[in-house]
Motif scaffolding. Structure first.
Motif, PDB file in Angstrom:
ATOM      1  N   ALA A  10      -0.664  -4.661  -4.388  1.00  0.00           N
ATOM      2  CA  ALA A  10      -0.390  -3.514  -5.254  1.00  0.00           C
ATOM      3  C   ALA A  10      -0.162  -2.218  -4.483  1.00  0.00           C
ATOM      4  O   ALA A  10       0.780  -1.469  -4.802  1.00  0.00           O
ATOM      5  CB  ALA A  10      -1.523  -3.342  -6.266  1.00  0.00           C
ATOM      6  N   PRO A  11      -0.961  -1.892  -3.457  1.00  0.00           N
ATOM      7  CA  PRO A  11      -0.676  -0.658  -2.703  1.00  0.00           C
ATOM      8  C   PRO A  11       0.707  -0.652  -2.063  1.00  0.00           C
ATOM      9  O   PRO A  11       1.363   0.398  -1.999  1.00  0.00           O
ATOM     10  CB  PRO A  11      -1.777  -0.641  -1.629  1.00  0.00           C
ATOM     11  CG  PRO A  11      -2.891  -1.435  -2.225  1.00  0.00           C
ATOM     12  CD  PRO A  11      -2.224  -2.517  -3.011  1.00  0.00           C
ATOM     13  N   VAL A  12       1.170  -1.823  -1.593  1.00  0.00           N
ATOM     14  CA  VAL A  12       2.502  -1.923  -0.995  1.00  0.00           C
ATOM     15  C   VAL A  12       3.567  -1.563  -2.030  1.00  0.00           C
ATOM     16  O   VAL A  12       4.478  -0.768  -1.772  1.00  0.00           O
ATOM     17  CB  VAL A  12       2.742  -3.344  -0.445  1.00  0.00           C
ATOM     18  CG1 VAL A  12       4.177  -3.497   0.047  1.00  0.00           C
ATOM     19  CG2 VAL A  12       1.757  -3.651   0.676  1.00  0.00           C
ATOM     20  N   VAL A  13       3.461  -2.142  -3.210  1.00  0.00           N
ATOM     21  CA  VAL A  13       4.442  -1.898  -4.273  1.00  0.00           C
ATOM     22  C   VAL A  13       4.385  -0.454  -4.750  1.00  0.00           C
ATOM     23  O   VAL A  13       5.423   0.182  -4.985  1.00  0.00           O
ATOM     24  CB  VAL A  13       4.195  -2.867  -5.443  1.00  0.00           C
ATOM     25  CG1 VAL A  13       5.153  -2.581  -6.591  1.00  0.00           C
ATOM     26  CG2 VAL A  13       4.343  -4.309  -4.980  1.00  0.00           C
ATOM     27  N   ILE A  14       3.178   0.100  -4.870  1.00  0.00           N
ATOM     28  CA  ILE A  14       3.033   1.467  -5.380  1.00  0.00           C
ATOM     29  C   ILE A  14       3.661   2.480  -4.436  1.00  0.00           C
ATOM     30  O   ILE A  14       4.420   3.363  -4.853  1.00  0.00           O
ATOM     31  CB  ILE A  14       1.540   1.793  -5.602  1.00  0.00           C
ATOM     32  CG1 ILE A  14       1.001   0.994  -6.797  1.00  0.00           C
ATOM     33  CG2 ILE A  14       1.345   3.291  -5.844  1.00  0.00           C
ATOM     34  CD1 ILE A  14      -0.497   1.104  -6.984  1.00  0.00           C
ATOM     35  N   VAL A  15       3.383   2.360  -3.136  1.00  0.00           N
ATOM     36  CA  VAL A  15       3.923   3.334  -2.170  1.00  0.00           C
ATOM     37  C   VAL A  15       5.440   3.191  -2.074  1.00  0.00           C
ATOM     38  O   VAL A  15       6.159   4.195  -2.010  1.00  0.00           O
ATOM     39  CB  VAL A  15       3.271   3.154  -0.790  1.00  0.00           C
ATOM     40  CG1 VAL A  15       3.867   4.136   0.218  1.00  0.00           C
ATOM     41  CG2 VAL A  15       1.760   3.363  -0.883  1.00  0.00           C
ATOM     42  N   ALA A  16       5.945   1.952  -2.065  1.00  0.00           N
ATOM     43  CA  ALA A  16       7.396   1.765  -2.049  1.00  0.00           C
ATOM     44  C   ALA A  16       8.028   2.342  -3.309  1.00  0.00           C
ATOM     45  O   ALA A  16       9.130   2.919  -3.259  1.00  0.00           O
ATOM     46  CB  ALA A  16       7.731   0.278  -1.923  1.00  0.00           C
ATOM     47  N   ALA A  17       7.343   2.218  -4.452  1.00  0.00           N
ATOM     48  CA  ALA A  17       7.866   2.759  -5.705  1.00  0.00           C
ATOM     49  C   ALA A  17       7.950   4.288  -5.657  1.00  0.00           C
ATOM     50  O   ALA A  17       8.882   4.888  -6.210  1.00  0.00           O
ATOM     51  CB  ALA A  17       6.984   2.332  -6.876  1.00  0.00           C
ATOM     52  N   LEU A 213      17.383 -15.559   0.906  1.00  0.00           N
ATOM     53  CA  LEU A 213      16.785 -15.441   2.231  1.00  0.00           C
ATOM     54  C   LEU A 213      15.265 -15.313   2.146  1.00  0.00           C
ATOM     55  O   LEU A 213      14.545 -15.781   3.037  1.00  0.00           O
ATOM     56  CB  LEU A 213      17.372 -14.233   2.961  1.00  0.00           C
ATOM     57  CG  LEU A 213      18.858 -14.348   3.319  1.00  0.00           C
ATOM     58  CD1 LEU A 213      19.370 -13.039   3.903  1.00  0.00           C
ATOM     59  CD2 LEU A 213      19.095 -15.495   4.296  1.00  0.00           C
ATOM     60  N   SER A 214      14.761 -14.706   1.084  1.00  0.00           N
ATOM     61  CA  SER A 214      13.318 -14.587   0.898  1.00  0.00           C
ATOM     62  C   SER A 214      12.677 -15.951   0.668  1.00  0.00           C
ATOM     63  O   SER A 214      11.619 -16.263   1.232  1.00  0.00           O
ATOM     64  CB  SER A 214      13.017 -13.661  -0.285  1.00  0.00           C
ATOM     65  OG  SER A 214      13.474 -12.354  -0.046  1.00  0.00           O
ATOM     66  N   VAL A 215      13.308 -16.761  -0.158  1.00  0.00           N
ATOM     67  CA  VAL A 215      12.804 -18.120  -0.393  1.00  0.00           C
ATOM     68  C   VAL A 215      12.831 -18.917   0.906  1.00  0.00           C
ATOM     69  O   VAL A 215      11.879 -19.656   1.222  1.00  0.00           O
ATOM     70  CB  VAL A 215      13.643 -18.825  -1.480  1.00  0.00           C
ATOM     71  CG1 VAL A 215      13.250 -20.296  -1.591  1.00  0.00           C
ATOM     72  CG2 VAL A 215      13.468 -18.117  -2.819  1.00  0.00           C
ATOM     73  N   PRO A 249       5.432 -12.863   3.996  1.00  0.00           N
ATOM     74  CA  PRO A 249       6.803 -12.418   3.663  1.00  0.00           C
ATOM     75  C   PRO A 249       7.429 -11.632   4.801  1.00  0.00           C
ATOM     76  O   PRO A 249       6.823 -11.448   5.861  1.00  0.00           O
ATOM     77  CB  PRO A 249       6.581 -11.536   2.427  1.00  0.00           C
ATOM     78  CG  PRO A 249       5.181 -11.032   2.582  1.00  0.00           C
ATOM     79  CD  PRO A 249       4.417 -12.168   3.196  1.00  0.00           C
ATOM     80  N   VAL A 250       8.635 -11.157   4.585  1.00  0.00           N
ATOM     81  CA  VAL A 250       9.382 -10.419   5.603  1.00  0.00           C
ATOM     82  C   VAL A 250       8.652  -9.125   5.959  1.00  0.00           C
ATOM     83  O   VAL A 250       8.231  -8.374   5.081  1.00  0.00           O
ATOM     84  CB  VAL A 250      10.800 -10.092   5.092  1.00  0.00           C
ATOM     85  CG1 VAL A 250      11.578  -9.294   6.129  1.00  0.00           C
ATOM     86  CG2 VAL A 250      11.536 -11.378   4.737  1.00  0.00           C
ATOM     87  N   LEU A 277       6.944  -9.912  -3.358  1.00  0.00           N
ATOM     88  CA  LEU A 277       6.620 -10.219  -4.747  1.00  0.00           C
ATOM     89  C   LEU A 277       6.489 -11.731  -4.971  1.00  0.00           C
ATOM     90  O   LEU A 277       5.614 -12.186  -5.718  1.00  0.00           O
ATOM     91  CB  LEU A 277       7.702  -9.640  -5.668  1.00  0.00           C
ATOM     92  CG  LEU A 277       7.791  -8.107  -5.697  1.00  0.00           C
ATOM     93  CD1 LEU A 277       8.941  -7.657  -6.591  1.00  0.00           C
ATOM     94  CD2 LEU A 277       6.478  -7.501  -6.162  1.00  0.00           C
ATOM     95  N   LEU A 278       7.343 -12.518  -4.311  1.00  0.00           N
ATOM     96  CA  LEU A 278       7.225 -13.970  -4.414  1.00  0.00           C
ATOM     97  C   LEU A 278       5.905 -14.460  -3.840  1.00  0.00           C
ATOM     98  O   LEU A 278       5.319 -15.435  -4.339  1.00  0.00           O
ATOM     99  CB  LEU A 278       8.391 -14.644  -3.692  1.00  0.00           C
ATOM    100  CG  LEU A 278       9.768 -14.554  -4.352  1.00  0.00           C
ATOM    101  CD1 LEU A 278      10.830 -15.177  -3.465  1.00  0.00           C
ATOM    102  CD2 LEU A 278       9.755 -15.239  -5.721  1.00  0.00           C
ATOM    103  N   SER A 279       5.427 -13.781  -2.808  1.00  0.00           N
ATOM    104  CA  SER A 279       4.149 -14.162  -2.208  1.00  0.00           C
ATOM    105  C   SER A 279       3.006 -14.028  -3.199  1.00  0.00           C
ATOM    106  O   SER A 279       2.038 -14.795  -3.159  1.00  0.00           O
ATOM    107  CB  SER A 279       3.858 -13.288  -0.979  1.00  0.00           C
ATOM    108  OG  SER A 279       4.783 -13.534   0.048  1.00  0.00           O
TER     109      SER A 279
END
Length: 291
Positions: A10-17, A213-215, A249-250, A277-279
């Motif tokens: 969640a912190p990763v997604v929030i800061v990127a957002a 590529l993520s998969v 992930p990447v 997100l897939l992770s």
């Protein structure tokens, strides 16, 4: 289990957002300045402070580091073959397939799953991938094989100083540790803000390629980690850490380098976000299997 993953992702997604909406609002963001600060100051200090606090026998550290090197080579070979067959640019996309997020996502996951012993082994993997990413990874992205460029890479010296001081038993003053830790703490937030800014320019075509590529990154990670653990007879914590780190992930640094050297940075940004997100969906199953 989901709560642990939420606390990490969640912190990763929030800061990127925040970076995403900052860009959408039309505010200025000097990406070149940010990436220069991260790559020349923040990340070397992060590596040094992490390794300097390492509580692990040097021989065990080096042995597990060897497994990480073999994993990186395997990722490079498999990724090269697949990208070549798909007629995709090798320099644009191979770093994203080769270098997983073994640091700010892999380290806490290994700690929560396997405790202090798992964290110590995960740091060995993180060290190898960080060193390779800031040498081989920069070479891939920049298109230059200049030895002078590698010599000027500050991450090499950060690793050498940290490992050398531990091997010789040299104590590092508290004020140096505090300063390097403080500077290292800049790295992750700035990386993620820059990532969010780039995501604001993604299109449907970008997302389609980035998803494939993520998969590939996640599937290849499990296959290589499982195979290496079986070949070397790893069990328990060692087996779990190796497979888990390979399945990350990447890494966000792949995006920074693609932005700095103009290597399909919007695609790479999509790979970072989508694989992360897939992770969130795949890691609970993987952790249940490993534990």
């Amino acid at each position: 289990m989901y709560e642990i993953l939420l606390n990490i992702i969640a912190p990763v997604v929030i800061v990127a957002a925040i970076g995403y909406f900052w860009s959408k609002s039309g505010r200025a963001f000097h990406a070149e300045t940010v990436t220069s600060i991260v790559t020349t100051i923040g990340s070397p200090m992060l590596i040094f402070s992490t390794l300097a606090n390492l509580d692990m026998a040097l021989s065990s550290f080096l042995e597990f580091a060897m497994y990480a090197v073999l994993a990186a080579v395997s990722f490079a070979v498999i990724g090269f073959v697949i990208l070549y067959l798909c007629r995709l640019n090798i320099r644009d996309y191979l770093p994203g397939l080769m270098f997983p997020n073994a640091g700010n996502m892999g380290l806490p996951l290994c700690y929560f799953a396997f405790g202090e012993p798992g964290l110590a082994l995960a740091i060995a993997v993180f060290t190898v991938f960080s060193t390779l990413q800031f040498t081989v990874g920069i070479w891939f992205s920049s298109g230059s094989s200049s030895i002078r460029q590698l010599i000027r890479t500050p991450h090499l010296y950060a690793v050498a100083l940290a490992i050398g001081s531990k091997a010789l038993g040299i104590g590092i003053p508290v004020w140096i540790m505090n300063a390097t830790t403080l500077l290292g703490s800049l790295t992750i937030p700035l990386m993620l803000l820059a990532l969010g800014v780039s995501l604001a320019s993604l299109s449907v075509n970008h997302i389609r390629l980035a998803t494939g590529l993520s998969v590939l990154r996640l599937a290849m990670g499990f296959a290589v980690g499982y195979a290496l653990a079986a070949i070397f007879g790893l069990e328990g914590v060692a087996r779990g850490v190796l497979i888990l780190e390979c399945c990350m992930p990447v890494a966000v640094f792949n995006y920074l380098f693609s932005l700095r050297y103009e290597r399909a940075h919007t695609h790479v940004a999509g790979m970072v976000l989508i694989s992360t997100l897939l992770s969130f969906l795949t890691l609970p199953v993987l952790l249940l299997y490993l534990l």
